[in-house]
Design an enzyme around this catalytic site. Structure first.
Site, PDB file in Angstrom:
ATOM      1  N   ASP A 105      64.695 -58.120  60.780  1.00 45.13           N
ATOM      2  CA  ASP A 105      64.001 -57.107  59.955  1.00 45.13           C
ATOM      3  C   ASP A 105      62.508 -57.011  60.218  1.00 45.13           C
ATOM      4  O   ASP A 105      61.882 -56.050  59.813  1.00 45.13           O
ATOM      5  CB  ASP A 105      64.162 -57.438  58.456  1.00 45.13           C
ATOM      6  CG  ASP A 105      65.585 -57.275  57.978  1.00 45.13           C
ATOM      7  OD1 ASP A 105      66.426 -56.842  58.788  1.00 45.13           O
ATOM      8  OD2 ASP A 105      65.855 -57.586  56.804  1.00 45.13           O
TER       9      ASP A 105
ATOM     10  N   LEU B  21      57.155 -58.735  53.418  1.00 44.70           N
ATOM     11  CA  LEU B  21      57.308 -59.591  52.238  1.00 44.70           C
ATOM     12  C   LEU B  21      56.040 -59.665  51.391  1.00 44.70           C
ATOM     13  O   LEU B  21      55.708 -60.731  50.850  1.00 44.70           O
ATOM     14  CB  LEU B  21      57.780 -61.007  52.632  1.00 44.70           C
ATOM     15  CG  LEU B  21      59.072 -61.055  53.447  1.00 44.70           C
ATOM     16  CD1 LEU B  21      59.429 -62.493  53.788  1.00 44.70           C
ATOM     17  CD2 LEU B  21      60.228 -60.390  52.703  1.00 44.70           C
TER      18      LEU B  21
ATOM     19  N   THR C 268      66.573 -63.247  59.368  1.00 45.87           N
ATOM     20  CA  THR C 268      65.995 -62.065  58.716  1.00 45.87           C
ATOM     21  C   THR C 268      64.666 -61.715  59.369  1.00 45.87           C
ATOM     22  O   THR C 268      64.327 -60.546  59.520  1.00 45.87           O
ATOM     23  CB  THR C 268      65.866 -62.320  57.196  1.00 45.87           C
ATOM     24  OG1 THR C 268      67.182 -62.466  56.670  1.00 45.87           O
ATOM     25  CG2 THR C 268      65.166 -61.183  56.484  1.00 45.87           C
TER      26      THR C 268
ATOM     27  N   ALA D 294      73.970 -68.803  51.016  1.00 53.94           N
ATOM     28  CA  ALA D 294      75.127 -69.673  50.741  1.00 53.94           C
ATOM     29  C   ALA D 294      74.679 -71.136  50.727  1.00 53.94           C
ATOM     30  O   ALA D 294      75.078 -71.928  49.868  1.00 53.94           O
ATOM     31  CB  ALA D 294      76.203 -69.455  51.790  1.00 53.94           C
TER      32      ALA D 294
ATOM     33  N   LEU E 264      71.682 -68.216  54.693  1.00 47.15           N
ATOM     34  CA  LEU E 264      70.797 -69.121  53.955  1.00 47.15           C
ATOM     35  C   LEU E 264      71.103 -69.091  52.457  1.00 47.15           C
ATOM     36  O   LEU E 264      71.017 -70.121  51.783  1.00 47.15           O
ATOM     37  CB  LEU E 264      69.328 -68.747  54.223  1.00 47.15           C
ATOM     38  CG  LEU E 264      68.273 -69.664  53.642  1.00 47.15           C
ATOM     39  CD1 LEU E 264      68.502 -71.119  54.016  1.00 47.15           C
ATOM     40  CD2 LEU E 264      66.872 -69.235  54.094  1.00 47.15           C
TER      41      LEU E 264
ATOM     42  N   GLU F  49      46.491 -66.202  20.751  1.00 43.79           N
ATOM     43  CA  GLU F  49      46.328 -66.326  19.302  1.00 43.79           C
ATOM     44  C   GLU F  49      44.993 -65.728  18.864  1.00 43.79           C
ATOM     45  O   GLU F  49      44.903 -65.036  17.852  1.00 43.79           O
ATOM     46  CB  GLU F  49      46.394 -67.808  18.888  1.00 43.79           C
ATOM     47  CG  GLU F  49      47.732 -68.495  19.142  1.00 43.79           C
ATOM     48  CD  GLU F  49      47.928 -68.946  20.593  1.00 43.79           C
ATOM     49  OE1 GLU F  49      47.057 -68.647  21.439  1.00 43.79           O
ATOM     50  OE2 GLU F  49      48.958 -69.566  20.875  1.00 43.79           O
TER      51      GLU F  49
ATOM     52  N   GLU G 253      64.797 -63.952  49.499  1.00 40.34           N
ATOM     53  CA  GLU G 253      65.189 -62.632  50.002  1.00 40.34           C
ATOM     54  C   GLU G 253      65.868 -62.769  51.365  1.00 40.34           C
ATOM     55  O   GLU G 253      65.662 -61.974  52.271  1.00 40.34           O
ATOM     56  CB  GLU G 253      63.966 -61.721  50.120  1.00 40.34           C
ATOM     57  CG  GLU G 253      63.392 -61.316  48.775  1.00 40.34           C
ATOM     58  CD  GLU G 253      62.599 -60.026  48.856  1.00 40.34           C
ATOM     59  OE1 GLU G 253      61.388 -60.082  48.644  1.00 40.34           O
ATOM     60  OE2 GLU G 253      63.179 -58.963  49.138  1.00 40.34           O
TER      61      GLU G 253
ATOM     62  N   ALA H 194      70.021 -56.684  48.163  1.00 38.56           N
ATOM     63  CA  ALA H 194      70.416 -55.291  47.941  1.00 38.56           C
ATOM     64  C   ALA H 194      71.694 -55.066  48.725  1.00 38.56           C
ATOM     65  O   ALA H 194      71.756 -55.396  49.917  1.00 38.56           O
ATOM     66  CB  ALA H 194      69.318 -54.356  48.437  1.00 38.56           C
TER      67      ALA H 194
HETATM   68  N1  LIG Z   1      70.018 -56.221  52.012  1.00 39.13           N
HETATM   69  C1  LIG Z   1      69.348 -57.313  51.773  1.00 39.13           C
HETATM   70  O1  LIG Z   1      68.971 -57.598  50.642  1.00 39.13           O
HETATM   71  C2  LIG Z   1      69.050 -58.231  52.884  1.00 39.13           C
HETATM   72  C3  LIG Z   1      69.611 -58.044  54.108  1.00 39.13           C
HETATM   73  N2  LIG Z   1      69.364 -58.889  55.117  1.00 39.13           N
HETATM   74  C4  LIG Z   1      70.083 -58.685  56.376  1.00 39.13           C
HETATM   75  O2  LIG Z   1      70.872 -59.816  56.606  1.00 39.13           O
HETATM   76  C5  LIG Z   1      70.956 -60.081  57.985  1.00 39.13           C
HETATM   77  C6  LIG Z   1      70.504 -61.514  58.230  1.00 39.13           C
HETATM   78  O3  LIG Z   1      71.313 -62.382  57.492  1.00 39.13           O
HETATM   79  P1  LIG Z   1      71.554 -63.879  57.931  1.00 39.13           P
HETATM   80  O4  LIG Z   1      71.946 -63.915  59.352  1.00 39.13           O
HETATM   81  O5  LIG Z   1      72.496 -64.461  56.960  1.00 39.13           O
HETATM   82  O6  LIG Z   1      70.075 -64.466  57.864  1.00 39.13           O
HETATM   83  P2  LIG Z   1      69.310 -65.478  56.906  1.00 39.13           P
HETATM   84  O7  LIG Z   1      68.118 -64.835  56.336  1.00 39.13           O
HETATM   85  O8  LIG Z   1      70.235 -66.124  55.956  1.00 39.13           O
HETATM   86  O9  LIG Z   1      68.843 -66.515  57.966  1.00 39.13           O
HETATM   87  C7  LIG Z   1      69.683 -67.519  58.478  1.00 39.13           C
HETATM   88  C8  LIG Z   1      68.818 -68.473  59.218  1.00 39.13           C
HETATM   89  O10 LIG Z   1      68.094 -69.271  58.302  1.00 39.13           O
HETATM   90  C9  LIG Z   1      67.683 -70.444  58.953  1.00 39.13           C
HETATM   91  N3  LIG Z   1      68.029 -71.642  58.209  1.00 39.13           N
HETATM   92  C10 LIG Z   1      67.211 -72.705  58.068  1.00 39.13           C
HETATM   93  N4  LIG Z   1      67.774 -73.653  57.353  1.00 39.13           N
HETATM   94  C11 LIG Z   1      68.980 -73.225  57.020  1.00 39.13           C
HETATM   95  C12 LIG Z   1      70.027 -73.806  56.283  1.00 39.13           C
HETATM   96  N5  LIG Z   1      69.939 -75.019  55.743  1.00 39.13           N
HETATM   97  N6  LIG Z   1      71.127 -73.098  56.119  1.00 39.13           N
HETATM   98  C13 LIG Z   1      71.222 -71.860  56.632  1.00 39.13           C
HETATM   99  N7  LIG Z   1      70.253 -71.246  57.332  1.00 39.13           N
HETATM  100  C14 LIG Z   1      69.136 -71.944  57.549  1.00 39.13           C
HETATM  101  C15 LIG Z   1      68.340 -70.436  60.325  1.00 39.13           C
HETATM  102  O11 LIG Z   1      67.332 -69.894  61.153  1.00 39.13           O
HETATM  103  P3  LIG Z   1      67.177 -70.246  62.706  1.00 39.13           P
HETATM  104  O12 LIG Z   1      68.356 -69.616  63.347  1.00 39.13           O
HETATM  105  O13 LIG Z   1      65.887 -69.598  63.077  1.00 39.13           O
HETATM  106  O14 LIG Z   1      67.166 -71.720  62.835  1.00 39.13           O
HETATM  107  C16 LIG Z   1      69.472 -69.464  60.119  1.00 39.13           C
HETATM  108  O15 LIG Z   1      69.892 -68.881  61.331  1.00 39.13           O
HETATM  109  C17 LIG Z   1      70.066 -59.076  58.677  1.00 39.13           C
HETATM  110  O16 LIG Z   1      70.871 -58.037  59.160  1.00 39.13           O
HETATM  111  C18 LIG Z   1      69.187 -58.573  57.575  1.00 39.13           C
HETATM  112  O17 LIG Z   1      68.815 -57.231  57.795  1.00 39.13           O
HETATM  113  C19 LIG Z   1      68.546 -59.971  54.960  1.00 39.13           C
HETATM  114  C20 LIG Z   1      67.930 -60.194  53.773  1.00 39.13           C
HETATM  115  C21 LIG Z   1      68.168 -59.373  52.625  1.00 39.13           C
HETATM  116  N1  LIG Z   2      67.256 -54.026  53.008  1.00 35.78           N
HETATM  117  C1  LIG Z   2      66.725 -54.147  51.783  1.00 35.78           C
HETATM  118  C2  LIG Z   2      65.978 -55.287  51.419  1.00 35.78           C
HETATM  119  N2  LIG Z   2      65.778 -56.295  52.316  1.00 35.78           N
HETATM  120  C3  LIG Z   2      64.823 -57.370  52.127  1.00 35.78           C
HETATM  121  O1  LIG Z   2      63.490 -56.902  52.120  1.00 35.78           O
HETATM  122  C4  LIG Z   2      62.800 -57.355  53.281  1.00 35.78           C
HETATM  123  C5  LIG Z   2      61.846 -56.303  53.801  1.00 35.78           C
HETATM  124  O2  LIG Z   2      60.677 -56.343  52.991  1.00 35.78           O
HETATM  125  P1  LIG Z   2      59.340 -55.558  53.388  1.00 35.78           P
HETATM  126  O3  LIG Z   2      59.167 -55.665  54.877  1.00 35.78           O
HETATM  127  O4  LIG Z   2      58.268 -56.243  52.622  1.00 35.78           O
HETATM  128  O5  LIG Z   2      59.527 -54.135  52.944  1.00 35.78           O
HETATM  129  C6  LIG Z   2      63.909 -57.689  54.235  1.00 35.78           C
HETATM  130  O6  LIG Z   2      63.557 -58.584  55.240  1.00 35.78           O
HETATM  131  C7  LIG Z   2      64.922 -58.296  53.322  1.00 35.78           C
HETATM  132  O7  LIG Z   2      64.567 -59.588  52.932  1.00 35.78           O
HETATM  133  N3  LIG Z   2      65.487 -55.362  50.158  1.00 35.78           N
HETATM  134  C8  LIG Z   2      65.684 -54.336  49.256  1.00 35.78           C
HETATM  135  O8  LIG Z   2      65.206 -54.437  48.112  1.00 35.78           O
HETATM  136  N4  LIG Z   2      66.372 -53.269  49.617  1.00 35.78           N
HETATM  137  C9  LIG Z   2      66.919 -53.112  50.820  1.00 35.78           C
HETATM  138  O9  LIG Z   2      67.548 -52.072  51.069  1.00 35.78           O
END
Ligand SMILES: NC(=O)C1=CN([C@@H]2O[C@H](COP(=O)(O)OP(=O)(O)OC[C@H]3O[C@@H](n4cnc5c(N)ncnc54)[C@H](OP(=O)(O)O)[C@@H]3O)[C@@H](O)[C@H]2O)C=CC1
Ligand SMILES: Nc1c(N[C@@H]2O[C@H](COP(=O)(O)O)[C@@H](O)[C@H]2O)[nH]c(=O)[nH]c1=O
Length: 550
Positions: free
Chosen positions: A243, A247, A239, A338, A336, A86, A331, A197
């Site tokens: 990956d 972050l 993840t 779901a 996770l 303001e 991310e 993504a």
């Molecule tokens: N394109 C994109 O935007 C993204 C892509 N990805 C891709 O997705 C894939 C990974 O996906 P995903 O396997 O689903 O991994 P998540 O990131 O969903 O991780 C799942 C893990 O989260 C942990 N966790 C802790 N508490 C919970 C809970 N209450 N419910 C569920 N999980 C829990 C567990 O870890 P623990 O096993 O250690 O106990 C579980 O195995 C990779 O290939 C990655 O490259 C990932 C992020 C973003």
């Molecule tokens: N693959 C993918 C993403 N993936 C997300 O970004 C994280 C990687 O971040 P950083 O290491 O900081 O660059 C990876 O672990 C996942 O959570 N994000 C996006 O915008 N686009 C993409 O194609």
């Protein structure tokens, strides 16, 4: 400030303006809702400029318009403790403020006796204030509206004094700008955004799990900005394993969210980018008792571990709420996500759709099992937006409507009344005042300048206790970098910024302040008020509160 050519819903800037330009010939009156709505939307748009910087405080914007339809001045709050929106708008409007109308997205918050915004409006001769929404915090709600009215200023609050469809839409923009604080106060969890993504065929990685990259470089830069608006980023253990993400918010902005890994098994790599804390800290939340030896290893690297009896997204969100977190950016992968959606903690979704097809029967998708069997059960997004960024499409929308608040963030005193099990004298919990609390001036972050003697005994003024505290980490260290740090901290625009600078240099150059550690730990001027109480299931985690703040 540029000349503003202001069309409803859009704005662009060209050269310098003064005196103010004409918006339209129409005289502003209470019936001209389209124009009123446009000004409020503009105030909200201005407020949004500092998203991520004001946390944990709301975002404020202000537009001053003359009775003949000129926009005379604008301003937005950069961070709590800096010049109010303001006041900035009034200063840029100069004499045009007299008998003008001020449009604010949010009722000014009168934190512990700071009446600057209200006083500025009154003293400038503003005759009317249009308020997008009342302050979301109960003990601040209505104070500024009442104060202005008592000074003879006409105050119109959207949805109360001004009602129509177009006004309702403008009011919504005000809710959106401050969604984090509204969510936090009404739902008692942080505002959570799930981002993923995916390819055109709905995959977030190949069948092999490889995912870099699905979206374009331009989109990923935008993601850095989105990260910068949040207080925390969450991923699942898988993840991290797959990956090895960083972050970080690499958009050149100042704000860097804390990184959080949810892992039940703690079966995580010993070396990972997330364990490099030079830029920002990492917290691993896990199941109680999981891999104690690995916990020790992480702790030795400075990673904070928090154990939960039941590790699920809702418990983690409630925990982060209690630690003062306003917004979280998810991310993670589909497993996770779901779980987070099922727990009802996700409010908004950002899907980045890349025009690519990868195929693969086992390639993961953004959201895992939700237990739905018919299309009628699908979750419909609300207020969906589409934006093209480079070759990709950003689709965003809300999974649940923002609560229309009469919200309550109980003050520390009120907590005892709300939860009768609270016993005020238990030793395991330490609370810090937030500046928004009724006694928020006890916070280091309270915008109260202090005067302290320097090494020569000369008194210098510091903008807040936090400025002084952070600078003390480097004062007296015989190194030009330390001198520069002290100057940068001293001139930081806000206590939060002073903290950001101090903490980040501390992380990056730990040697710089080695000699000062003891001095920093003994803080005779520390006004942070500590006390303890038991909050049933939460008491187990509060002992770690200190570390989040330091
Ligand atoms: N394109 C994109 O935007 C993204 C892509 N990805 C891709 O997705 C894939 C990974 O996906 P995903 O396997 O689903 O991994 P998540 O990131 O969903 O991780 C799942 C893990 O989260 C942990 N966790 C802790 N508490 C919970 C809970 N209450 N419910 C569920 N999980 C829990 C567990 O870890 P623990 O096993 O250690 O106990 C579980 O195995 C990779 O290939 C990655 O490259 C990932 C992020 C973003
Ligand atoms: N693959 C993918 C993403 N993936 C997300 O970004 C994280 C990687 O971040 P950083 O290491 O900081 O660059 C990876 O672990 C996942 O959570 N994000 C996006 O915008 N686009 C993409 O194609």
């Amino acid at each position: 400030m540029g000349l503003m050519s202001f069309a409803l819903g859009t704005c662009c800037y060209t050269s310098t303006y003064r005196p103010p330009y004409m918006i339209c010939k129409a005289t502003i009156n209470n019936n001209n809702h389209a124009l009123e709505a446009a000004y409020i939307r503009r105030a909200a748009e201005l407020a949004d400029k500092s998203a991520g910087f004001t946390s944990p405080h709301p975002n404020f914007g202000c537009v001053i318009a003359t009775s003949s339809g000129h926009v005379a001045g604008e301003g937005y709050l950069y961070a709590q403790g800096t010049k109010p929106a303001e006041l900035q708008a009034i200063e840029s409007a100069g004499a045009w403020s007299r008998r003008a109308t001020a449009y604010v997205n949010l009722e000014p918050g009168d934190c512990h006796g700071d009446h600057t915004a209200v006083s500025a409006l009154v003293q400038a001769g503003i005759s009317r204030v249009v308020v997008g929404m009342r302050h979301p915090l109960q003990h601040l709600r209505g104070n500024a509206v009442r104060a202005l009215r008592s000074q003879g200023v006409q105050v119109d609050v959207l949805g109360e004094d001004l009602k129509s469809k177009i006004i309702e839409e403008a009011r919504k923009t005000c809710l959106l700008v401050n969604a984090p604080i509204i969510c936090r106060s009404a739902l008692r969890v942080p505002f959570s955004v799930l981002k993923f993504a995916m390819t055109l065929d709905g995959k977030i990685a190949c069948s092999s799990g490889h995912a870099s990259w699905i979206s374009s470089k331009k989109s990923r830069s935008r993601v850095f900005e989105l990260r910068g608006r949040s207080d925390a980023i969450i991923v699942g253990g898988n993840t991290v394993r797959r990956d090895n993400p960083q972050l970080t918010a690499r958009h050149g902005g100042g704000h860097m969210p804390v990184r959080i890994v949810m892992s039940q098994t703690l079966d995580l790599p010993e070396e990972a980018n997330l364990w490099d804390l030079s830029e920002v800290s990492t917290i691993v939340v896990t199941q109680r008792g999981a891999r104690r030896s690995f916990q020790k290893l992480l702790a030795s690297k400075g990673v904070e571990i928090v154990e939960f009896d039941i590790l699920n997204p809702r418990e983690v969100m409630e925990y982060l709420h209690d630690r003062g977190c306003l917004s979280v950016f998810w991310e993670c992968g589909g497993t996770l996500s779901a779980s987070a959606i099922s727990s009802g903690v996700i409010h908004k979704v950002f899907a980045i759709v890349a025009p690519k097809i990868i195929g693969g029967k086992n390639a993961p998708s953004p959201v895992g099992e939700l237990g739905m069997v018919e299309m009628t059960q699908a979750l419909d997004l609300i207020d969906v937006c589409y934006e093209q960024v480079g070759p990709d499409m950003f689709v965003s929308g809300f999974l649940q409507p923002l609560p229309d608040v009469t919200p309550v963030i109980p003050s520390v005193d009120e907590t005892f009344a709300i939860d009768p099990t609270v016993t005020p004298h238990e030793s395991s919990i330490i609370f810090f005042y937030k500046t928004w609390d009724p006694h928020g001036s006890f916070s280091n972050f309270s915008h109260h300048p202090i005067q302290m003697p320097d090494e020569n005994g000369d008194y210098a003024t510091w903008l807040s206790v936090e400025h002084y505290y952070q600078a003390q980490k480097f004062v007296g260290v015989d190194d030009p970098l330390a001198w520069e740090c002290v100057e940068n901290i001293k001139s930081a625009k806000s206590p939060e910024e002073a903290a950001r600078i101090g903490r980040s240099i501390q992380r990056q150059q730990p040697d710089l302040l080695l000699g000062n550690v003891i001095k920093c730990k003994a803080r005779p001027f520390e006004r942070t008020h500590t006390f303890s109480f038991n909050m049933r299931r939460r008491d187990r985690i509060f002992s770690l509160l200190f570390r989040f703040l330091l």
